[in-house]
Design a protein around this motif. Structure first.
Motif, short mmCIF file in Angstrom:
data_model
loop_
_atom_site.label_atom_id
_atom_site.label_comp_id
_atom_site.label_asym_id
_atom_site.label_seq_id
_atom_site.Cartn_x
_atom_site.Cartn_y
_atom_site.Cartn_z
N HIS A 91 41.98 21.30 48.53
CA HIS A 91 43.42 21.57 48.37
C HIS A 91 43.68 21.89 46.92
O HIS A 91 42.95 21.43 46.04
N ASN A 121 37.02 28.38 53.29
CA ASN A 121 38.17 28.35 54.18
C ASN A 121 39.22 29.37 53.74
O ASN A 121 39.79 29.24 52.65
N GLU A 136 42.29 29.76 54.66
CA GLU A 136 43.60 29.14 54.46
C GLU A 136 43.73 28.59 53.04
O GLU A 136 44.76 28.74 52.40
N SER A 191 42.37 21.06 59.35
CA SER A 191 43.53 21.33 58.49
C SER A 191 44.28 20.04 58.20
O SER A 191 43.98 19.00 58.75
N ALA A 210 42.09 17.57 55.00
CA ALA A 210 41.37 18.81 55.29
C ALA A 210 39.91 18.73 54.86
O ALA A 210 39.57 18.11 53.86
#
Length: 195
Positions: free
Chosen positions: A26, A49, A51, A86, A90
């Protein structure tokens, strides 16, 4: 925190010109963002990832010295299956790799699975990296194995509570052969300094 990491590394290399983080998780966990305040420092961030890469791109879009790469760094060019969880806890890991997520008492279950292409770190390493942080769920060895640079500081996840990196011996051997010595534990990782 990111500030603590920079304080530690400043003692050994106060003005790095090139820092890399492999495996972000993150944005609030990204240790290299602090270095981007110095516009003379190139900051490269890698994550498998998509995202997470989009989140980082949005957060850093005004910062010209940050480069974001959505790649799965691995031991060779190959098709891989990425398991993605997620949310606030995560995580993501490659099928078949013993990782902290697969070894966790929380028993992570992938929210979704994505086919990705694995590639090697040497395709990105221009031999000028001063500091690198590697936390990619059991695949850390593949970055070391293909690294051209010999950074002054390496922060790497090797042991986490009841988890031992599946390539622990290879990582430690590489660090010893390349003249690194253990400095200290930092969060879930270990920091090594090149002698």
């Amino acid at each position: 925190t990111t500030t603590e990491f920079k304080k530690i590394t400043d003692k050994y290399i106060p003005n790095p010109k090139h820092v890399v983080e492999v495996g972000i998780g993150h944005i609030e966990n990204c240790h290299m963002l602090e270095f981007a305040k110095d516009l003379n420092c190139k900051v490269e961030l890698f994550d498998a990832n998509p995202e997470i890469c989009k989140e980082i791109e949005l957060y850093t879009k005004e910062i010209s010295n940050i480069f974001i790469y959505n790649y799965t760094l691995y031991g060779c060019d190959s098709k891989l299956t990425l398991n993605i969880v997620s949310g606030p806890n995560a995580s993501h890991w490659i099928d078949g790799i013993h990782s902290p997520a697969t070894n966790s008492p929380k028993k992570y279950t992938a929210k979704y699975i994505q086919e990705v292409t694995g590639t090697t770190f040497n395709k990105f390493d221009d031999s000028t990296i001063n500091i690198i942080n590697i936390d990619i769920e059991g695949c850390e060895w593949f970055v070391l194995k293909h690294m051209i640079s010999r950074p002054k500081v390496i922060c790497i996840e090797l042991v986490l509570s009841n988890y031992i990196n599946p390539h622990y011996k290879e990582c430690i051997d590489w660090l010893n052969i390349n003249n690194y010595e253990f400095l200290q534990d930092f969060e879930n990782s270990k920091i090594f300094i090149r002698k």
